[in-house]
Design a protein around this motif. Structure first.
Motif, PDB file in Angstrom:
ATOM      1  N   GLY A   8       0.810  -1.221   0.000  1.00  0.00           N
ATOM      2  CA  GLY A   8       0.000   0.000   0.000  1.00  0.00           C
ATOM      3  C   GLY A   8       0.839   1.265   0.000  1.00  0.00           C
ATOM      4  O   GLY A   8       2.063   1.215  -0.031  1.00  0.00           O
ATOM      5  N   GLY A   9       0.106   2.386  -0.027  1.00  0.00           N
ATOM      6  CA  GLY A   9       0.761   3.684   0.085  1.00  0.00           C
ATOM      7  C   GLY A   9       1.075   4.345  -1.239  1.00  0.00           C
ATOM      8  O   GLY A   9       1.641   5.432  -1.282  1.00  0.00           O
ATOM      9  N   THR A  10       0.688   3.695  -2.379  1.00  0.00           N
ATOM     10  CA  THR A  10       0.988   4.360  -3.671  1.00  0.00           C
ATOM     11  C   THR A  10      -0.256   5.115  -4.148  1.00  0.00           C
ATOM     12  O   THR A  10      -1.379   4.652  -3.975  1.00  0.00           O
ATOM     13  CB  THR A  10       1.343   3.290  -4.742  1.00  0.00           C
ATOM     14  N   ARG A  11      -0.025   6.252  -4.785  1.00  0.00           N
ATOM     15  CA  ARG A  11      -1.134   7.042  -5.343  1.00  0.00           C
ATOM     16  C   ARG A  11      -1.533   6.445  -6.686  1.00  0.00           C
ATOM     17  O   ARG A  11      -0.661   6.028  -7.456  1.00  0.00           O
ATOM     18  CB  ARG A  11      -0.666   8.499  -5.588  1.00  0.00           C
ATOM     19  N   ALA A 245     -11.267   3.915  -5.048  1.00  0.00           N
ATOM     20  CA  ALA A 245      -9.832   3.556  -5.008  1.00  0.00           C
ATOM     21  C   ALA A 245      -8.975   4.778  -5.316  1.00  0.00           C
ATOM     22  O   ALA A 245      -7.948   5.024  -4.660  1.00  0.00           O
ATOM     23  CB  ALA A 245      -9.550   2.430  -6.003  1.00  0.00           C
ATOM     24  N   THR A 249      -6.577   6.806  -2.224  1.00  0.00           N
ATOM     25  CA  THR A 249      -5.097   6.894  -2.368  1.00  0.00           C
ATOM     26  C   THR A 249      -4.670   8.322  -2.711  1.00  0.00           C
ATOM     27  O   THR A 249      -3.546   8.531  -3.164  1.00  0.00           O
ATOM     28  CB  THR A 249      -4.610   5.936  -3.488  1.00  0.00           C
ATOM     29  N   ASN A 250      -5.588   9.273  -2.547  1.00  0.00           N
ATOM     30  CA  ASN A 250      -5.292  10.674  -2.900  1.00  0.00           C
ATOM     31  C   ASN A 250      -4.779  10.783  -4.324  1.00  0.00           C
ATOM     32  O   ASN A 250      -3.868  11.554  -4.623  1.00  0.00           O
ATOM     33  CB  ASN A 250      -4.228  11.265  -1.945  1.00  0.00           C
ATOM     34  N   GLY A 251      -5.358   9.964  -5.189  1.00  0.00           N
ATOM     35  CA  GLY A 251      -4.863   9.878  -6.568  1.00  0.00           C
ATOM     36  C   GLY A 251      -5.433  10.952  -7.469  1.00  0.00           C
ATOM     37  O   GLY A 251      -6.124  11.877  -7.025  1.00  0.00           O
ATOM     38  N   SER A 362      -4.707   6.890   9.641  1.00  0.00           N
ATOM     39  CA  SER A 362      -4.065   6.020   8.635  1.00  0.00           C
ATOM     40  C   SER A 362      -4.473   4.565   8.860  1.00  0.00           C
ATOM     41  O   SER A 362      -4.992   4.200   9.923  1.00  0.00           O
ATOM     42  CB  SER A 362      -2.543   6.125   8.772  1.00  0.00           C
ATOM     43  N   MET A 384      -4.674  -0.826  -0.587  1.00  0.00           N
ATOM     44  CA  MET A 384      -3.871   0.105  -1.405  1.00  0.00           C
ATOM     45  C   MET A 384      -3.578   1.374  -0.629  1.00  0.00           C
ATOM     46  O   MET A 384      -2.567   2.036  -0.821  1.00  0.00           O
ATOM     47  CB  MET A 384      -4.608   0.439  -2.703  1.00  0.00           C
ATOM     48  N   ALA A 385      -4.481   1.722   0.311  1.00  0.00           N
ATOM     49  CA  ALA A 385      -4.279   2.950   1.096  1.00  0.00           C
ATOM     50  C   ALA A 385      -3.463   2.670   2.354  1.00  0.00           C
ATOM     51  O   ALA A 385      -2.861   3.575   2.934  1.00  0.00           O
ATOM     52  CB  ALA A 385      -5.637   3.526   1.487  1.00  0.00           C
ATOM     53  N   ALA A 414      -0.976   0.927  -8.797  1.00  0.00           N
ATOM     54  CA  ALA A 414      -1.096   0.058  -7.608  1.00  0.00           C
ATOM     55  C   ALA A 414       0.017  -0.988  -7.643  1.00  0.00           C
ATOM     56  O   ALA A 414       0.669  -1.173  -8.681  1.00  0.00           O
ATOM     57  CB  ALA A 414      -2.460  -0.626  -7.596  1.00  0.00           C
TER      58      ALA A 414
END
Ligand code: EPZ
Length: 423
Positions: A8-11, A245, A249-251, A362, A384-385, A414
């Motif tokens: 996880g942790g990817t935008r 999604a 993820t702040n995408g 978080s 993912m988050a 992702a």
């Protein structure tokens, strides 16, 4: 069995394409295979295990189905096989859709009684009530539903149940009524986008259905239905899942192949929570310019907030500031994903039909287990988050309703690996 290993942790950034609607293609394929007198071609068909399972049921009834480049070529049944066996029906509740069409076409049907699942008992009393209104004699014994009739006769009926309209009963009875003698009026009909798409398909086959998109359907019976060509609508729930999604993820993601009016209730709630949705002619661009805010969500039949987006919304709101309340009014037991989300660091408490989602700053990765289609989807989204690794097991639940979900999400940033599970 297989599992997803998610870092996880990817935008998420880029474009993602929505596939055809699972809940539209299932009844439409049944109508094409049983009610039609000639070949139908369905386009924009998602490659899902539910579609494969239904194809096996329909081939067991004598239809022949070929998949080529995202299209299904369906040659209708040509013999008097009228039994849908337990070992296939138990895999997928939507197999119950063959009941009405078989009675309408062959005058009899023997369909295994569909089991319940993780989201509740899932009764079929409204399906049976509707077919009895049309003149079928229906009996449930030895785990099967037996139905037969000399001929179906149009009738007036109200199909609303204690939890509101029934998507499945509306589909089953509407399909049967197309070949009944005379006119059927269904009050309390479901009007989800996939029901409307089914009705449009039936009319393209030569049926005479009025009131599409409303809760009252008028179906004038015809003598026969012919095969036709149809492109299945896009999947509103897959689209909603991708939008969540992107937001969680702040995408910055463009979800392509969906129209706002297909998911207006979801769009409205997401906007209220602080997600920015910029709609354009082929889809929507998703960004989250601010900290998400807690909101109230209550699931309801269309045009209300869809129950199939309840879990995904809960995942998103677990990171919102404040406390959100999610009320599940459609299914009786659709909070099984709460315990798994709490394992990833969410803080969600149940109070009967309500879930209180206390926002946390978080989430942190953990091993979790999918229990049904949408509960599995939210675990992927939350994973993912979450910081670190999340392992989602029993992902066969997810493959039932999401086409290559990890390939689509990995294409926009992702990090999801599909691995075999020793379990
Ligand atoms: C369809 O299931 C969908 N499945 C479900 O999506 C969805 O959650 C549901 O509609 C509601 O939108 C397909 O379309 C294949 P219902 P269905 O009949 O037809 C009660 C997913 O995630 N009821 O509209 O089974 C029932 O118990 C799946 O894609 C009766 O009481 O749902 C429920 O509480 C999960 N008697 C409510 O009505 C009946 O005879 C709505 O059920 C039938 C239903």
């Amino acid at each position: 069995m297989q599992k997803f290993v998610i870092n996880g942790g990817t935008r998420l950034e880029g474009k993602i394409q929505v596939s055809g609607s699972k809940n539209a293609v299932l009844p439409i394929a049944v109508a094409a295979a049983i009610l039609g007198d000639s070949v139908s071609v369905l386009h924009n068909v998602p490659n899902l295990t539910d579609v494969q399972t239904l194809s096996a049921v329909l081939e067991g009834l004598g239809a022949s189905i070929t998949r080529k480049n995202g299209s299904l070529y369906i040659e209708p049944i040509n013999r008097m096989e009228y039994e849908a066996p337990y070992d296939l029906v138990r895999k997928m509740r939507a197999s119950i859709y063959v009941l009405g069409p078989l009675v309408a076409k062959l005058g009899r049907a023997k369909v295994s009684f569909p089991g319940g699942c993780a989201i509740g008992p899932r009764p079929v009393d409204l399906h049976i009530k509707g077919l009895e209104h049309l003149g079928a004699q229906v009996e449930v014994k030895r785990g099967y539903i037996f139905a037969q009739t000399e001929r179906l006769v149009g009738a007036k009926m109200n199909l609303i149940g204690q939890h509101g309209p029934s998507v499945g009963a509306t589909a089953n009875v509407m399909m049967a009524a197309t070949l009944a003698e005379g006119t059927t009026v269904i009050k309390g009909a479901a009007c989800e986008p996939h029901i409307n798409d089914l009705a449009q398909f039936l009319n393209a086959m030569g049926a005479d259905i009025e009131g599409i998109g409303t809760s009252t359907l008028t179906i004038r019976g015809v003598k026969q239905l012919r095969g036709t060509e149809h492109s299945v609508i896009s999947d509103d729930i897959e689209a909603g899942t991708f939008i969540v999604a992107a937001a969680i993820t702040n995408g910055d993601v463009s979800v392509e192949g969906i129209a706002k009016q297909q998911i207006s209730a979801v769009s409205e709630r997401l906007t209220q929570a602080g997600v920015q949705l910029d709609w354009h002619d082929t889809g929507v661009r998703v960004t989250t310019p601010q900290q998400l805010k807690s909101i109230e969500v209550t699931t309801a039949p269309f045009p209300g907030f869809p129950t199939d987006m309840q879990a995904q919304m809960m995942g998103l709101l677990s990171l919102a500031s404040g406390t959100s309340t999610i009320t599940e009014n459609v299914h009786t037991d659709r909070f099984i994903h709460v315990a798994e989300l709490n394992r990833i660091g969410a803080d969600i408490r149940l109070e009967g039909r309500k879930a209180k989602v206390h926002g946390v700053s978080s989430l942190s990765g953990a091993p979790v287990m999918a229990s049904d289609l949408r509960a599995g989807a939210v675990l992927v989204v939350a994973g993912m988050a979450a910081a670190g690794e999340t392992v989602v097991s029993r992902i066969y639940h997810i493959d039932r309703g999401y086409e290559a979900i990890e390939k689509k999400l990995n294409s926009i940033g992702a990090d999801i690996q599909r691995v075999n599970d020793s379990e």
